[in-house]
Write a protein that holds these residues in place. Sequence first.
Motif, PDB file in Angstrom:
ATOM      1  N   SER A  44       0.844  -1.185   0.000  1.00 44.90           N
ATOM      2  CA  SER A  44       0.000   0.000   0.000  1.00 44.90           C
ATOM      3  C   SER A  44       0.879   1.235   0.000  1.00 44.90           C
ATOM      4  O   SER A  44       2.037   1.188   0.422  1.00 44.90           O
ATOM      5  CB  SER A  44      -0.920   0.033   1.225  1.00 44.90           C
ATOM      6  OG  SER A  44      -0.153   0.231   2.404  1.00 44.90           O
ATOM      7  N   VAL A  45       0.294   2.329  -0.470  1.00 45.21           N
ATOM      8  CA  VAL A  45       0.982   3.614  -0.452  1.00 45.21           C
ATOM      9  C   VAL A  45      -0.070   4.696  -0.207  1.00 45.21           C
ATOM     10  O   VAL A  45      -1.184   4.628  -0.723  1.00 45.21           O
ATOM     11  CB  VAL A  45       1.788   3.849  -1.753  1.00 45.21           C
ATOM     12  CG1 VAL A  45       0.900   3.962  -2.963  1.00 45.21           C
ATOM     13  CG2 VAL A  45       2.688   5.050  -1.647  1.00 45.21           C
ATOM     14  N   ILE A  46       0.294   5.654   0.633  1.00 45.49           N
ATOM     15  CA  ILE A  46      -0.594   6.776   0.937  1.00 45.49           C
ATOM     16  C   ILE A  46      -0.479   7.805  -0.187  1.00 45.49           C
ATOM     17  O   ILE A  46       0.616   8.090  -0.663  1.00 45.49           O
ATOM     18  CB  ILE A  46      -0.179   7.448   2.270  1.00 45.49           C
ATOM     19  CG1 ILE A  46      -0.268   6.458   3.433  1.00 45.49           C
ATOM     20  CG2 ILE A  46      -0.985   8.714   2.540  1.00 45.49           C
ATOM     21  CD1 ILE A  46      -1.656   6.062   3.846  1.00 45.49           C
ATOM     22  N   VAL A  47      -1.594   8.356  -0.607  1.00 49.27           N
ATOM     23  CA  VAL A  47      -1.590   9.463  -1.566  1.00 49.27           C
ATOM     24  C   VAL A  47      -1.828  10.720  -0.739  1.00 49.27           C
ATOM     25  O   VAL A  47      -2.845  10.841  -0.051  1.00 49.27           O
ATOM     26  CB  VAL A  47      -2.676   9.295  -2.649  1.00 49.27           C
ATOM     27  CG1 VAL A  47      -2.635  10.459  -3.622  1.00 49.27           C
ATOM     28  CG2 VAL A  47      -2.508   7.961  -3.382  1.00 49.27           C
ATOM     29  N   ALA A  48      -0.837  11.620  -0.762  1.00 50.13           N
ATOM     30  CA  ALA A  48      -0.909  12.813   0.084  1.00 50.13           C
ATOM     31  C   ALA A  48      -0.551  14.050  -0.717  1.00 50.13           C
ATOM     32  O   ALA A  48       0.233  13.999  -1.666  1.00 50.13           O
ATOM     33  CB  ALA A  48       0.039  12.674   1.265  1.00 50.13           C
ATOM     34  N   ASN A  49      -1.162  15.166  -0.324  1.00 46.43           N
ATOM     35  CA  ASN A  49      -0.875  16.462  -0.926  1.00 46.43           C
ATOM     36  C   ASN A  49      -0.518  17.410   0.206  1.00 46.43           C
ATOM     37  O   ASN A  49      -1.330  17.616   1.116  1.00 46.43           O
ATOM     38  CB  ASN A  49      -2.081  16.966  -1.714  1.00 46.43           C
ATOM     39  CG  ASN A  49      -1.765  18.180  -2.541  1.00 46.43           C
ATOM     40  OD1 ASN A  49      -0.604  18.464  -2.835  1.00 46.43           O
ATOM     41  ND2 ASN A  49      -2.799  18.900  -2.932  1.00 46.43           N
ATOM     42  N   GLU A  50       0.695  17.948   0.174  1.00 47.72           N
ATOM     43  CA  GLU A  50       1.189  18.850   1.209  1.00 47.72           C
ATOM     44  C   GLU A  50       1.042  18.236   2.602  1.00 47.72           C
ATOM     45  O   GLU A  50       0.613  18.882   3.554  1.00 47.72           O
ATOM     46  CB  GLU A  50       0.500  20.206   1.126  1.00 47.72           C
ATOM     47  CG  GLU A  50       0.783  20.923  -0.187  1.00 47.72           C
ATOM     48  CD  GLU A  50       0.080  22.270  -0.288  1.00 47.72           C
ATOM     49  OE1 GLU A  50      -0.452  22.761   0.730  1.00 47.72           O
ATOM     50  OE2 GLU A  50       0.086  22.824  -1.391  1.00 47.72           O
ATOM     51  N   GLY A  51       1.381  16.942   2.695  1.00 47.92           N
ATOM     52  CA  GLY A  51       1.354  16.245   3.977  1.00 47.92           C
ATOM     53  C   GLY A  51      -0.005  15.771   4.434  1.00 47.92           C
ATOM     54  O   GLY A  51      -0.118  15.105   5.459  1.00 47.92           O
ATOM     55  N   GLU A  52      -1.057  16.100   3.709  1.00 48.49           N
ATOM     56  CA  GLU A  52      -2.412  15.687   4.095  1.00 48.49           C
ATOM     57  C   GLU A  52      -2.864  14.513   3.233  1.00 48.49           C
ATOM     58  O   GLU A  52      -2.797  14.567   2.001  1.00 48.49           O
ATOM     59  CB  GLU A  52      -3.387  16.843   3.923  1.00 48.49           C
ATOM     60  CG  GLU A  52      -4.758  16.527   4.461  1.00 48.49           C
ATOM     61  CD  GLU A  52      -5.698  17.719   4.392  1.00 48.49           C
ATOM     62  OE1 GLU A  52      -6.889  17.498   4.090  1.00 48.49           O
ATOM     63  OE2 GLU A  52      -5.242  18.861   4.624  1.00 48.49           O
ATOM     64  N   MET A  53      -3.329  13.449   3.907  1.00 52.94           N
ATOM     65  CA  MET A  53      -3.758  12.261   3.185  1.00 52.94           C
ATOM     66  C   MET A  53      -4.971  12.574   2.306  1.00 52.94           C
ATOM     67  O   MET A  53      -5.965  13.123   2.773  1.00 52.94           O
ATOM     68  CB  MET A  53      -4.112  11.133   4.155  1.00 52.94           C
ATOM     69  CG  MET A  53      -4.533   9.859   3.434  1.00 52.94           C
ATOM     70  SD  MET A  53      -4.833   8.427   4.486  1.00 52.94           S
ATOM     71  CE  MET A  53      -6.229   8.968   5.456  1.00 52.94           C
TER      72      MET A  53
END
Length: 159
Positions: A44-53
């Motif tokens: 699995s991998v988290i998709v994050a933008n500017e540290g926010e999931m």
Amino acid sequence: MSMTVSELLADKAKQAPGAMLYMVGPEAGVEEAVALMTEKAISSVIVANEGEMQGLITLREILAALNRQGGSIMQAKCRHIMKVNPPTAKLEDTVDHLRSLMTEMHITHVPVMNHDQLVGILSFHDIARSAIKDVAFENSLLKHYIKNWPANESPAVSE
């Protein structure tokens, strides 16, 4: 007393020191996420933008996208295949609750949040490893108890 998600995360850290949360951006290509998952041997991998999931990609999302789009999945953006707003766990949740959540929702990975901050991710594998460890410990305690049981203990008989 049931183990908490916090305790399970701590146990996971002992099992895999230096383990990290792996993230990609929503605009990253799926091929980047697949390469990361392959390189790090993770599922699995988290998709994050500017540290926010923003979402989560697991093998299930990759397979579903492959079924829908065929080979063109590798040119897609992560935001197109990720699970948006995946179910999450809190540090104080019990492992029993987490196991039920995963079983009922047919999911294999759950991000762990401490208020609004992502602090980890747990997989069904992490839960299984913990359960095996607990059973082995209980088994050793029972064997020790049985081994030290008085051999020919019989109640006193009064005449």
